[in-house]
Design a protein around this motif. Structure first.
Motif, PDB file in Angstrom:
ATOM      1  N   VAL A  54      14.164  -7.146  -2.296  1.00  0.00           N
ATOM      2  CA  VAL A  54      13.451  -6.204  -3.172  1.00  0.00           C
ATOM      3  C   VAL A  54      12.444  -6.998  -3.985  1.00  0.00           C
ATOM      4  N   GLU A  55      11.174  -6.752  -3.736  1.00  0.00           N
ATOM      5  CA  GLU A  55      10.089  -7.439  -4.429  1.00  0.00           C
ATOM      6  C   GLU A  55      10.259  -8.958  -4.369  1.00  0.00           C
ATOM      7  N   GLY A  56      10.646  -9.459  -3.186  1.00  0.00           N
ATOM      8  CA  GLY A  56      10.749 -10.889  -2.980  1.00  0.00           C
ATOM      9  C   GLY A  56      12.053 -11.518  -3.413  1.00  0.00           C
ATOM     10  N   THR A  57      12.957 -10.757  -4.015  1.00  0.00           N
ATOM     11  CA  THR A  57      14.247 -11.270  -4.446  1.00  0.00           C
ATOM     12  C   THR A  57      15.334 -10.801  -3.492  1.00  0.00           C
ATOM     13  N   GLY A  97       4.731  -2.340  -0.944  1.00  0.00           N
ATOM     14  CA  GLY A  97       4.989  -3.170  -2.107  1.00  0.00           C
ATOM     15  C   GLY A  97       5.045  -4.624  -1.698  1.00  0.00           C
ATOM     16  N   GLN A  98       5.302  -5.499  -2.653  1.00  0.00           N
ATOM     17  CA  GLN A  98       5.328  -6.940  -2.416  1.00  0.00           C
ATOM     18  C   GLN A  98       6.688  -7.376  -1.907  1.00  0.00           C
ATOM     19  N   ASN A 100       9.126  -6.119   0.343  1.00  0.00           N
ATOM     20  CA  ASN A 100      10.213  -5.144   0.274  1.00  0.00           C
ATOM     21  C   ASN A 100      10.811  -4.927   1.664  1.00  0.00           C
ATOM     22  N   ASN A 140      17.663  -1.529  -9.140  1.00  0.00           N
ATOM     23  CA  ASN A 140      16.729  -1.438  -8.016  1.00  0.00           C
ATOM     24  C   ASN A 140      16.607  -0.010  -7.500  1.00  0.00           C
ATOM     25  N   PRO A 144      12.398  -0.238  -8.608  1.00  0.00           N
ATOM     26  CA  PRO A 144      11.438  -0.607  -7.561  1.00  0.00           C
ATOM     27  C   PRO A 144      11.670   0.066  -6.221  1.00  0.00           C
ATOM     28  N   LYS A 145      12.924   0.365  -5.875  1.00  0.00           N
ATOM     29  CA  LYS A 145      13.148   1.038  -4.596  1.00  0.00           C
ATOM     30  C   LYS A 145      12.657   2.482  -4.653  1.00  0.00           C
ATOM     31  N   ALA A 148       8.971   2.346  -4.265  1.00  0.00           N
ATOM     32  CA  ALA A 148       8.577   2.062  -2.882  1.00  0.00           C
ATOM     33  C   ALA A 148       8.740   3.303  -2.000  1.00  0.00           C
TER      34      ALA A 148
END
Length: 209
Positions: A54-57, A97-98, A100, A140, A144-145, A148
């Motif tokens: 999620v967003e690079g994590t 997104g970044q 994902n 999440n 951010p999810k 997305a």
């Protein structure tokens, strides 16, 4: 790449106290999701853990009994309308997104869905997503999810929260956000007959945790 472990630190999410993941940076992030997932495949992942980016994590969260029972219930109800090949669980799908790369709890695909050039499922074909809250990753699902999924214009997004016994139903994605947000306690039906899903879900047997 950043990988999270859970520790006890309460945060407020949808009226529920949740454990906030601890982030421990390992190395600078690779440029692509493929590179991240390739590295994950070489790492030991405990059995029974869900892994997604999620967003690079990278997030790893265990599936509790209530979590799995809810997923199974939603899957079985979807199967009354959707063929088996159009219902997925815990399968990688890359979303806008970044970085994902999600492993959604339950996904329903549109009729006529196709795979991309790499043989993967496409977010453009997703018409329903359900996520069941886990303590360490709740932020999440609500944050951010959800963004997305709205950016991907997923018509219906359902969150089931076994800690408070309530569902959130998001519909009508426009401009990167959902215009409709309905909250229903467990036991109340989720009427999606007016959406592309065309079903009413019963929640009587959704377990609480």
């Amino acid at each position: 790449m950043t990988i999270t472990e859970e520790r006890t630190m309460t945060v407020e999410t949808d009226g529920t106290e949740m454990d906030e993941p601890t982030e421990q940076p390992l190395e600078p992030s690779p440029d692509t999701l493929d590179a991240l997932f390739e590295r994950l495949e070489r790492m030991p992942v405990p059995e029974g853990y869900k892994v997604e980016i999620v967003e690079g994590t990278v997030f790893m969260s265990p599936q509790r009994a209530a979590h799995w029972e809810t997923i199974a219930d939603i899957y079985e109800q979807l199967r009354t309308r959707y063929p088996r090949k159009r219902v997925l669980s815990d399968v990688r799908i890359d979303f806008p997104g970044q970085l994902n790369g999600f492993a959604c709890d339950v996904v329903a695909l549109a009729e006529g869905w196709t795979r991309d050039a790499k043989g993967r499922y496409r977010y453009e074909d997703v018409e329903f997503v359900a996520e069941v809250i886990s303590k360490g990753t709740a932020v999440n699902d609500y944050g951010p999810k959800k963004t997305a999924y709205a950016l991907a214009e997923v018509p219906v997004y359902v969150i089931a929260d076994p800690y408070i016994g309530r569902c959130r139903i998001f519909t009508d994605p426009q401009g990167g956000e959902y215009k409709s947000d309905l909250r229903l306690a467990y036991g109340k039906p989720i009427d999606l007959t007016g959406t592309v899903v065309g079903l009413t879900f019963t929640t009587d047997d959704f377990p609480k945790d």
